[in-house]
Write an enzyme that holds these catalytic residues in place. Structure first.
Site, PDB file in Angstrom:
ATOM      1  N   ASP A   1       0.826  -1.209   0.000  1.00  0.00           N
ATOM      2  CA  ASP A   1       0.000   0.000   0.000  1.00  0.00           C
ATOM      3  C   ASP A   1       0.864   1.265   0.000  1.00  0.00           C
ATOM      4  O   ASP A   1       1.973   1.268   0.542  1.00  0.00           O
ATOM      5  CB  ASP A   1      -0.923  -0.016   1.232  1.00  0.00           C
ATOM      6  CG  ASP A   1      -2.129   0.890   1.050  1.00  0.00           C
ATOM      7  OD1 ASP A   1      -2.358   1.382  -0.070  1.00  0.00           O
ATOM      8  OD2 ASP A   1      -2.842   1.111   2.047  1.00  0.00           O
TER       9      ASP A   1
ATOM     10  N   HIS B   1       2.358   3.373  -9.139  1.00  0.00           N
ATOM     11  CA  HIS B   1       2.127   1.940  -9.356  1.00  0.00           C
ATOM     12  C   HIS B   1       3.299   1.312 -10.097  1.00  0.00           C
ATOM     13  O   HIS B   1       3.693   0.178  -9.813  1.00  0.00           O
ATOM     14  CB  HIS B   1       0.819   1.716 -10.118  1.00  0.00           C
ATOM     15  CG  HIS B   1      -0.396   2.107  -9.328  1.00  0.00           C
ATOM     16  ND1 HIS B   1      -0.571   1.716  -8.017  1.00  0.00           N
ATOM     17  CD2 HIS B   1      -1.479   2.862  -9.640  1.00  0.00           C
ATOM     18  CE1 HIS B   1      -1.724   2.201  -7.571  1.00  0.00           C
ATOM     19  NE2 HIS B   1      -2.283   2.912  -8.535  1.00  0.00           N
TER      20      HIS B   1
ATOM     21  N   LEU C   1      10.868 -20.453  -4.353  1.00  0.00           N
ATOM     22  CA  LEU C   1       9.936 -19.548  -3.663  1.00  0.00           C
ATOM     23  C   LEU C   1       8.594 -19.669  -4.367  1.00  0.00           C
ATOM     24  O   LEU C   1       8.538 -19.663  -5.592  1.00  0.00           O
ATOM     25  CB  LEU C   1      10.432 -18.099  -3.771  1.00  0.00           C
ATOM     26  CG  LEU C   1       9.494 -17.016  -3.240  1.00  0.00           C
ATOM     27  CD1 LEU C   1       9.528 -16.976  -1.708  1.00  0.00           C
ATOM     28  CD2 LEU C   1       9.868 -15.631  -3.777  1.00  0.00           C
TER      29      LEU C   1
HETATM   30  C1  IPE Z   1      -5.540  -2.748  -0.446  1.00  0.00           C
HETATM   31  O1  IPE Z   1      -5.216  -1.408  -0.509  1.00  0.00           O
HETATM   32  C2  IPE Z   1      -5.438  -3.364  -1.811  1.00  0.00           C
HETATM   33  C3  IPE Z   1      -4.099  -3.502  -2.356  1.00  0.00           C
HETATM   34  C4  IPE Z   1      -2.981  -3.116  -1.817  1.00  0.00           C
HETATM   35  C5  IPE Z   1      -4.046  -4.149  -3.649  1.00  0.00           C
HETATM   36  P1  IPE Z   1      -6.309  -0.258  -0.729  1.00  0.00           P
HETATM   37  O2  IPE Z   1      -5.557   1.012  -0.752  1.00  0.00           O
HETATM   38  O3  IPE Z   1      -7.164  -0.582  -1.885  1.00  0.00           O
HETATM   39  O4  IPE Z   1      -7.203  -0.395   0.598  1.00  0.00           O
HETATM   40  P2  IPE Z   1      -8.060   0.692   1.375  1.00  0.00           P
HETATM   41  O5  IPE Z   1      -9.066   1.209   0.409  1.00  0.00           O
HETATM   42  O6  IPE Z   1      -7.136   1.778   1.827  1.00  0.00           O
HETATM   43  O7  IPE Z   1      -8.655  -0.060   2.527  1.00  0.00           O
HETATM   44  C1  IPE Z   2      -1.668   0.216  -3.426  1.00  0.00           C
HETATM   45  O1  IPE Z   2      -1.417   1.573  -3.506  1.00  0.00           O
HETATM   46  C2  IPE Z   2      -1.809  -0.424  -4.775  1.00  0.00           C
HETATM   47  C3  IPE Z   2      -3.186  -0.746  -5.182  1.00  0.00           C
HETATM   48  C4  IPE Z   2      -4.233  -0.662  -4.418  1.00  0.00           C
HETATM   49  C5  IPE Z   2      -3.384  -1.218  -6.540  1.00  0.00           C
HETATM   50  P1  IPE Z   2      -2.592   2.639  -3.477  1.00  0.00           P
HETATM   51  O2  IPE Z   2      -2.982   2.956  -4.870  1.00  0.00           O
HETATM   52  O3  IPE Z   2      -3.699   2.174  -2.614  1.00  0.00           O
HETATM   53  O4  IPE Z   2      -1.873   3.891  -2.821  1.00  0.00           O
HETATM   54  P2  IPE Z   2      -2.485   4.925  -1.794  1.00  0.00           P
HETATM   55  O5  IPE Z   2      -3.071   4.156  -0.662  1.00  0.00           O
HETATM   56  O6  IPE Z   2      -3.513   5.700  -2.554  1.00  0.00           O
HETATM   57  O7  IPE Z   2      -1.322   5.763  -1.384  1.00  0.00           O
HETATM   58 MG    MG Z   3      -4.117   2.384  -0.656  1.00  0.00          MG
END
Ligand code: IPE
Ligand code: IPE
Ligand code: MG
Length: 240
Positions: A21, A38, A132
């Site tokens: 995240d 990303h 792995l």
């Molecule tokens: C969880 O992160 C999903 C992934 C890392 C793929 P999100 O950023 O989507 O989750 P919330 O919305 O903060 O709970």
């Molecule tokens: C996690 O990073 C990746 C995915 C959910 C695909 P985010 O896109 O949720 O990044 P933040 O939480 O907005 O910083």
């Molecule tokens: Mg996120």
């Protein structure tokens, strides 16, 4: 640069799961579009996979795209699909060479055909590797996984008496994979967000503040060391 010999605890987690995240915030801090975050996040995966191999972790599960992430703006969703497509294509040979076995957690339905085809080929190519196991949770939701398992059991006319915890585990996407010992969620957020809600019942959790694209070998090592300091009790009372 030569790496320092890592100070690993006696018990290295056999299975680490990561909620990757913070990509969006990483990009925002730099005045870049979210998709740049990303991209940086997927580039980071390579060093984490290498570090897992180095530290002797046997299973790594990464949360790459949730069933809820479809609700993001259309350009972010299609951008994420393209990045995944590209990365899969670019990294597959190298992952295979390193002895990584790929598994997919989630539904292939709903993904575009070119991507589905690539995933199927990747799973087939790497299925006998055992250095792995890399489980990629993509189009994955923990609740969706349980619904899918229940439907499969009903379709097979499973008798209620036959349903045990072990049996349910065997109907999940993670069938045959031990439960995660350690779950890491980067970026300081402290919630489960529909990730491995069955399998992580007794996992240890750590919540580093680092945003995913910056989460490197040292941070992973710190999480493993923290795991080594935890006492896992599984509901029991341990004698000292
Ligand atoms: C969880 O992160 C999903 C992934 C890392 C793929 P999100 O950023 O989507 O989750 P919330 O919305 O903060 O709970
Ligand atoms: C996690 O990073 C990746 C995915 C959910 C695909 P985010 O896109 O949720 O990044 P933040 O939480 O907005 O910083
Ligand atoms: Mg996120």
């Amino acid at each position: 640069m030569a790496k320092d010999k890592p100070k690993l605890p006696d018990q290295v987690p056999q299975h680490i799961a990561i909620i990757m995240d913070g990509n969006g915030r990483w990009a925002k801090q730099r005045g870049l579009p979210r998709l740049a975050g990303h991209r940086a996040g997927t580039d980071n995966l390579r060093r984490i996979i290498e570090a897992c191999v180095e530290f002797g972790v046997k299973y790594l599960t990464i949360y790459a795209f949730s069933t809820e992430n479809w609700g993001r703006p259309e350009d972010e969703v299609s951008g994420l699909m393209s990045i995944f497509d590209e990365v899969f294509e670019r990294e597959l040979t190298e992952l295979h060479r390193q002895g990584v076995q790929l598994r997919h957690l989630g539904r292939l339905e709903g993904l575009r055909e070119s991507l589905r085809e690539k995933v199927r080929n990747g799973l087939e190519l790497t299925k006998n590797n055992n250095r792995l196991v890399l489980n990629v949770a993509f189009n994955y939701g923990g609740r969706d996984e349980i619904v899918h398992a229940i439907k499969s059991m009903l379709k097979e006319s499973m008798a209620p008496g036959a349903v045990t915890e072990d049996l349910v585990s065997r109907y999940l996407y993670t069938s045959g994979i031990p439960d995660p010992d350690l779950v890491i969620r980067t970026s300081g957020e402290q919630r489960i967000s529909n990730f491995l809600i069955w399998q992580a019942a007794y996992a240890e959790w750590v919540f580093p503040e680092t945003l995913w694209p910056d989460f490197g070998r040292e941070e992973l090592l710190a999480a493993i060391q923290e795991f080594g300091r935890r006492e896992r009790r599984f509901g029991l009372i341990l004698e000292h």
